[in-house]
Design an enzyme around this catalytic site. Structure first.
Site, mmCIF file in Angstrom:
data_model
loop_
_atom_site.group_PDB
_atom_site.id
_atom_site.type_symbol
_atom_site.label_atom_id
_atom_site.label_comp_id
_atom_site.label_asym_id
_atom_site.label_seq_id
_atom_site.Cartn_x
_atom_site.Cartn_y
_atom_site.Cartn_z
ATOM 1 N N CYS A 164 0.851 -1.198 0.000
ATOM 2 C CA CYS A 164 0.000 0.000 0.000
ATOM 3 C C CYS A 164 0.887 1.248 0.000
ATOM 4 O O CYS A 164 2.061 1.181 0.392
ATOM 5 C CB CYS A 164 -0.850 -0.028 1.270
ATOM 6 S SG CYS A 164 -1.955 1.374 1.464
ATOM 7 N N THR A 169 0.741 3.461 2.131
ATOM 8 C CA THR A 169 1.132 3.609 3.542
ATOM 9 C C THR A 169 2.462 2.894 3.807
ATOM 10 O O THR A 169 3.330 3.405 4.519
ATOM 11 C CB THR A 169 0.034 2.978 4.447
ATOM 12 O OG1 THR A 169 -1.202 3.591 4.126
ATOM 13 C CG2 THR A 169 0.333 3.162 5.916
ATOM 14 N N HIS A 185 5.296 4.980 2.667
ATOM 15 C CA HIS A 185 5.659 6.030 3.651
ATOM 16 C C HIS A 185 6.566 5.428 4.733
ATOM 17 O O HIS A 185 7.516 6.055 5.178
ATOM 18 C CB HIS A 185 4.406 6.602 4.324
ATOM 19 C CG HIS A 185 3.571 7.454 3.413
ATOM 20 N ND1 HIS A 185 3.995 8.685 2.969
ATOM 21 C CD2 HIS A 185 2.355 7.262 2.870
ATOM 22 C CE1 HIS A 185 3.065 9.213 2.186
ATOM 23 N NE2 HIS A 185 2.053 8.362 2.105
ATOM 24 N N ASP A 210 -5.056 12.353 -14.542
ATOM 25 C CA ASP A 210 -3.753 12.148 -13.901
ATOM 26 C C ASP A 210 -2.731 12.924 -14.706
ATOM 27 O O ASP A 210 -3.066 13.493 -15.761
ATOM 28 C CB ASP A 210 -3.393 10.643 -13.824
ATOM 29 C CG ASP A 210 -2.426 10.348 -12.684
ATOM 30 O OD1 ASP A 210 -1.280 10.833 -12.731
ATOM 31 O OD2 ASP A 210 -2.817 9.661 -11.717
ATOM 32 N N ARG A 223 -0.270 5.396 -15.958
ATOM 33 C CA ARG A 223 -1.369 5.063 -15.051
ATOM 34 C C ARG A 223 -2.718 5.251 -15.728
ATOM 35 O O ARG A 223 -3.646 4.477 -15.513
ATOM 36 C CB ARG A 223 -1.262 5.903 -13.788
ATOM 37 C CG ARG A 223 -0.136 5.351 -12.908
ATOM 38 C CD ARG A 223 -0.302 5.730 -11.496
ATOM 39 N NE ARG A 223 0.212 4.714 -10.616
ATOM 40 C CZ ARG A 223 0.424 4.905 -9.325
ATOM 41 N NH1 ARG A 223 0.173 6.088 -8.785
ATOM 42 N NH2 ARG A 223 0.869 3.926 -8.577
ATOM 43 N N LEU A 237 -11.105 11.418 -0.693
ATOM 44 C CA LEU A 237 -10.310 10.346 -0.093
ATOM 45 C C LEU A 237 -8.834 10.718 -0.066
ATOM 46 O O LEU A 237 -8.102 10.349 0.853
ATOM 47 C CB LEU A 237 -10.498 9.044 -0.897
ATOM 48 C CG LEU A 237 -9.759 7.843 -0.327
ATOM 49 C CD1 LEU A 237 -10.651 7.098 0.673
ATOM 50 C CD2 LEU A 237 -9.279 6.885 -1.401
ATOM 51 N N GLY A 238 -8.384 11.419 -1.113
ATOM 52 C CA GLY A 238 -6.961 11.788 -1.235
ATOM 53 C C GLY A 238 -6.503 12.601 -0.041
ATOM 54 O O GLY A 238 -7.261 13.438 0.472
ATOM 55 N N ILE A 239 -5.285 12.336 0.406
ATOM 56 C CA ILE A 239 -4.756 13.041 1.582
ATOM 57 C C ILE A 239 -3.726 14.064 1.106
ATOM 58 O O ILE A 239 -2.658 13.684 0.631
ATOM 59 C CB ILE A 239 -4.123 12.049 2.578
ATOM 60 C CG1 ILE A 239 -5.161 10.991 2.994
ATOM 61 C CG2 ILE A 239 -3.574 12.786 3.801
ATOM 62 C CD1 ILE A 239 -4.582 9.811 3.739
ATOM 63 N N VAL A 293 -13.514 11.240 3.487
ATOM 64 C CA VAL A 293 -13.744 9.792 3.524
ATOM 65 C C VAL A 293 -12.531 9.111 4.130
ATOM 66 O O VAL A 293 -11.400 9.355 3.700
ATOM 67 C CB VAL A 293 -13.920 9.198 2.098
ATOM 68 C CG1 VAL A 293 -14.419 7.769 2.182
ATOM 69 C CG2 VAL A 293 -14.853 10.046 1.261
HETATM 70 P P1 NAD Z 1 -1.267 7.225 -5.454
HETATM 71 O O1 NAD Z 1 -0.340 8.195 -4.840
HETATM 72 O O2 NAD Z 1 -0.736 5.959 -6.035
HETATM 73 O O3 NAD Z 1 -2.114 7.967 -6.605
HETATM 74 C C1 NAD Z 1 -2.301 9.329 -6.704
HETATM 75 C C2 NAD Z 1 -2.295 9.695 -8.181
HETATM 76 O O4 NAD Z 1 -2.597 11.092 -8.317
HETATM 77 C C3 NAD Z 1 -0.938 9.448 -8.867
HETATM 78 O O5 NAD Z 1 -1.080 8.569 -9.979
HETATM 79 C C4 NAD Z 1 -0.521 10.857 -9.284
HETATM 80 O O6 NAD Z 1 0.219 10.880 -10.518
HETATM 81 C C5 NAD Z 1 -1.886 11.550 -9.422
HETATM 82 N N1 NAD Z 1 -1.793 13.013 -9.523
HETATM 83 C C6 NAD Z 1 -0.804 13.848 -9.118
HETATM 84 N N2 NAD Z 1 -1.066 15.116 -9.497
HETATM 85 C C7 NAD Z 1 -2.257 15.095 -10.144
HETATM 86 C C8 NAD Z 1 -3.056 16.105 -10.760
HETATM 87 N N3 NAD Z 1 -2.683 17.398 -10.783
HETATM 88 N N4 NAD Z 1 -4.228 15.722 -11.324
HETATM 89 C C9 NAD Z 1 -4.623 14.439 -11.325
HETATM 90 N N5 NAD Z 1 -3.888 13.431 -10.760
HETATM 91 C C10 NAD Z 1 -2.723 13.765 -10.174
HETATM 92 O O7 NAD Z 1 -2.356 6.895 -4.350
HETATM 93 P P2 NAD Z 1 -3.435 5.723 -4.102
HETATM 94 O O8 NAD Z 1 -2.789 4.625 -3.337
HETATM 95 O O9 NAD Z 1 -4.193 5.389 -5.335
HETATM 96 O O10 NAD Z 1 -4.362 6.526 -3.088
HETATM 97 C C11 NAD Z 1 -5.081 7.675 -3.545
HETATM 98 C C12 NAD Z 1 -5.121 8.764 -2.501
HETATM 99 O O11 NAD Z 1 -5.940 8.340 -1.404
HETATM 100 C C13 NAD Z 1 -3.785 9.135 -1.865
HETATM 101 O O12 NAD Z 1 -3.761 10.535 -1.610
HETATM 102 C C14 NAD Z 1 -3.773 8.361 -0.564
HETATM 103 O O13 NAD Z 1 -2.951 8.967 0.414
HETATM 104 C C15 NAD Z 1 -5.212 8.448 -0.181
HETATM 105 N N6 NAD Z 1 -5.739 7.377 0.681
HETATM 106 C C16 NAD Z 1 -6.659 7.750 1.606
HETATM 107 C C17 NAD Z 1 -7.265 6.797 2.400
HETATM 108 C C18 NAD Z 1 -8.301 7.231 3.370
HETATM 109 O O14 NAD Z 1 -8.759 6.386 4.151
HETATM 110 N N7 NAD Z 1 -8.715 8.494 3.325
HETATM 111 C C19 NAD Z 1 -6.926 5.433 2.274
HETATM 112 C C20 NAD Z 1 -5.995 5.078 1.296
HETATM 113 C C21 NAD Z 1 -5.407 6.052 0.501
HETATM 114 ZN ZN ZN Z 2 -3.790 -0.090 2.169
#
Ligand code: NAD
Ligand code: ZN
Length: 346
Positions: free
Chosen positions: A42, A44, A47, A199, A204, A266-268, A290
């Site tokens: 993941c 995580t 990190h 993206d 991707r 969802l994105g952090i 979320v």
């Molecule tokens: P990831 O980092 O693999 O994917 C993020 C994508 O966003 C990448 O492909 C990146 O190229 C793209 N990106 C960057 N700049 C961009 C832009 N200007 N426009 C569009 N896309 C862009 O992450 P993931 O594992 O798929 O997870 C997605 C997100 O969710 C992450 O931010 C992660 O931290 C978060 N997350 C949150 C939870 C939660 O419970 N809230 C759980 C899991 C993951």
């Molecule tokens: Zn996970």
């Protein structure tokens, strides 16, 4: 009886992870012991590998990491009467408290005392995982071990996608990481009209197109406003799923939503971000944060979606033996992979 096991540990406060030999954990009356078959890496875990600021604040040295897993029950605590040795299972990685108002009302995913395996307590990147029976999710035969290993992030995608009604709606997903790509497949499967994913990484976006017929937009060379016109959408997107954690992506999403649109976030974002609230106010947008997934409703729904034909299998782009974990982490750190699965079977 096997007494020791291999496990992947944050042994030192520096970049990397180390394979160690540890005792197989002893389980309590309310636990099961799971013989791990496969695990997913993941964001995580990356990190934790990188030992970034969040990891340094959060992860105790000596922790077995990992929380995305599938395996088979090897031993059952005396109170876990509903489970059997030999059952194929995955499970909810968030361990919840039972005292909070939310938990006592059955809103388990909102419990403020939640802590996670592989983050706060020993995790699943090991041969044998001690796990609360309450958190176990038995799997039907139709779900392969590969898919079983990535149900945790699929759960994030499903929970976010099901937050707002999007049947017949136009949906924008920002961020084609593994979760965004799986969310696009879910959104299409449950009947959105147009689904668009953005993206900055073409590889991707190409992967997203392998899972579903989502419209992919590389925002480095294509204007999202032109795509809205091409698709003959009148105002913009009804529902937005923010899955990049990127400030510009969020700004672009706000700009392309309809008045009264709804955004699930969802994105952090990294650190503190600047938000222009004016368009959010004038457009009367709803923004819902979320976290995780609903315990256990999302598990039920995602298994049902998989059984009803949702196919996410192309999201797994790399498979390695657990011994070769460094290669698996290398692929994830490269930023072009889908999900990377490690095999713990010998
Ligand atoms: P990831 O980092 O693999 O994917 C993020 C994508 O966003 C990448 O492909 C990146 O190229 C793209 N990106 C960057 N700049 C961009 C832009 N200007 N426009 C569009 N896309 C862009 O992450 P993931 O594992 O798929 O997870 C997605 C997100 O969710 C992450 O931010 C992660 O931290 C978060 N997350 C949150 C939870 C939660 O419970 N809230 C759980 C899991 C993951
Ligand atoms: Zn996970």
């Amino acid at each position: 009886m096997i007494e020791t096991m291999k496990c992947l540990v944050k042994s030192k406060p520096e970049t990397g992870l180390w394979m160690e030999e540890r005792s197989v954990p002893e389980i309590g009356d309310d636990d099961v012991l799971i013989r791990i078959a496969k695990t997913g890496i993941c964001g995580t875990d990356i990190h934790i590998w990188n030992w970034d600021e969040w990891a340094q604040k959060t992860i105790p040295i000596g922790l077995i990491i990992g929380h995305e897993f599938v395996g088979e029950i090897a031993e059952v605590g005396c109170n876990a009467k509903n489970l059997k040795v030999g059952q194929r299972v995955s499970g909810e990685s968030h361990l919840i408290g039972r005292q909070s108002r939310q938990s006592r009302a059955g809103r388990f995913h909102l419990d403020p005392e939640t802590h996670g395996i592989g983050v706060n307590v020993d995790g699943a990147f090991c041969e044998y995982l001690k796990f609360p029976a309450f958190n176990v999710v038995p799997l039907p035969d139709a779900i392969t071990d590969d898919i079983g290993a990535i149900l945790d992030p699929l759960g994030n995608a499903v929970h976010t996608a099901l937050l707002f009604d999007l049947v017949g709606e136009d949906v924008l997903i920002t961020g084609a990481g593994p979760i965004g790509i799986m969310a696009a497949a879910v959104v299409q499967h449950i009947g959105a009209r147009h689904t668009v994913i953005t993206d900055v990484n073409q590889q991707r976006l190409d992967l997203a197109a392998k899972l579903s017929d989502v419209v992919t937009v590389n925002v480095t060379d294509t204007d999202l406003r032109d795509v809205i016109k091409t698709l003959d959408m009148k105002q913009g997107f009804d529902v937005g799923l923010e899955m990049s954690g990127n400030e510009q992506a969020f700004e672009q999403m706000v700009e392309s939503m309809i008045t009264g649109g709804r955004i699930a976030m969802l994105g952090i974002p990294k650190g503190v971000s600047t938000v222009d609230w004016t368009p959010i106010v004038f457009k009367s947008l709803t923004i819902q944060g979320v976290y995780g997934r609903q315990i256990f409703e999302t598990w039920y729904k995602m298994i049902a979606l998989l059984e009803s034909g949702l196919d996410i299998s192309p999201i797994i782009t790399h498979r390695f033996s657990a011994e070769d974990f460094e290669e698996g982490f290398g692929e994830m750190i490269g930023g072009n992979s889908g999900k990377v699965v490690l095999d713990w079977n010998n």
